[in-house]
Design an enzyme around this catalytic site. Sequence first.
Site, short mmCIF file in Angstrom:
data_model
loop_
_atom_site.label_atom_id
_atom_site.label_comp_id
_atom_site.label_asym_id
_atom_site.label_seq_id
_atom_site.Cartn_x
_atom_site.Cartn_y
_atom_site.Cartn_z
CE LYS A 53 17.99 59.23 -44.88
NZ LYS A 53 17.60 57.80 -44.74
CD GLN A 97 18.78 54.45 -44.90
OE1 GLN A 97 18.57 55.19 -44.25
NE2 GLN A 97 17.75 54.11 -45.91
CG ASP A 120 12.54 57.39 -41.02
OD1 ASP A 120 12.73 58.16 -42.06
OD2 ASP A 120 13.18 56.62 -40.63
N1 GUN Z 1 14.96 53.19 -46.66
C1 GUN Z 1 14.54 53.80 -47.65
N2 GUN Z 1 13.84 54.77 -47.64
C2 GUN Z 1 13.96 55.15 -46.06
C3 GUN Z 1 13.34 56.12 -45.32
O1 GUN Z 1 13.07 57.07 -45.61
N3 GUN Z 1 13.90 56.10 -43.89
C4 GUN Z 1 14.75 54.93 -43.58
N4 GUN Z 1 14.68 54.76 -42.26
N5 GUN Z 1 14.90 53.90 -44.34
C5 GUN Z 1 14.77 54.01 -45.59
#
Ligand code: GUN
Length: 292
Positions: A53, A97, A120
């Site tokens: 990211k 995350q 998100d």
């Molecule tokens: N963990 C697995 N997929 C995601 C996601 O799309 N966003 C976040 N914040 N954590 C995750």
Amino acid sequence: MSAKLISGKEIALKKKNEIAKEVEALKQAGVTPGLAVILVGNNPASRSYVTSKEKTCKELGMHSLLIELPETITEQELLNKIDELNHDDKIHGILVQLPVPDHINETSIIEAIYPDKDVDGFHPINVGRMMTGQDAFLPCTPYGVMIMLKETGIEIEGKHVVVVGRSNIVGKPQGQLFLNENATVTYCHSRTVDIKSITKQADILVAAVGKPYFITEDFVKPGAVVIDVGINRNSEGKLCGDVDFENVKEKAGYITPVPGGVGPMTITMLMFNTLKSAKKVLQKLQSTGQIR
Ligand code: GUN
């Protein structure tokens, strides 16, 4: 192979180029889109996602802030950090995350992020807006799937979509996004009786189960569109999806690979959401005369 391959990698590249151009225009206007990513602890998979990211943010010319916090951090300390970012004008998107360690309540964390910075799309305000068809931040993975289909020219209206999986991150919102596009949606999950008899009716089949090779060719109607959201390791430690690609590709009309399918779209839509948030901020600054 009879199925046409839907390359998420290629579609993501096209979208990222479009985003990079808009980022440049926004910067010229005085706002640099900024994303803060919080990683708690040292889960290797989470670390690898967070690194990608950050890298993509930089590639697209965005401001990226990676905040690494120890596993031992208290919930209150994490909430304080989120509050600080909620008030940071350089940050337009905040992502924590998941999963967070067990002693931290995931719901409290998700609800602490300002809905206007919730790139998100996990905050109940954004979930509710999505459900009622209002403008919202859409969750990145399901949103990425919709864009892949759109870019491939696959019609959705009136189609029977079967979503296998009902997580809050993928399965549930995925079905809702298809419903918003006038599909007929069926959810299957671990308690569904005779899953196969239902998936065989799907014009579009989305696998979001988290089990390697769960969807075999006998789950699939000839010519169906098969979207594989799974990212798993098989018994040899190799990256694989929820779909038995080698066999299903002989029967499906379209199929997404793993890797190179839905995965690259998820990060791209995160960048798209961050850009969208920054654009809203610029509009506000312009409409209040704080920027010309
Ligand atoms: N963990 C697995 N997929 C995601 C996601 O799309 N966003 C976040 N914040 N954590 C995750």
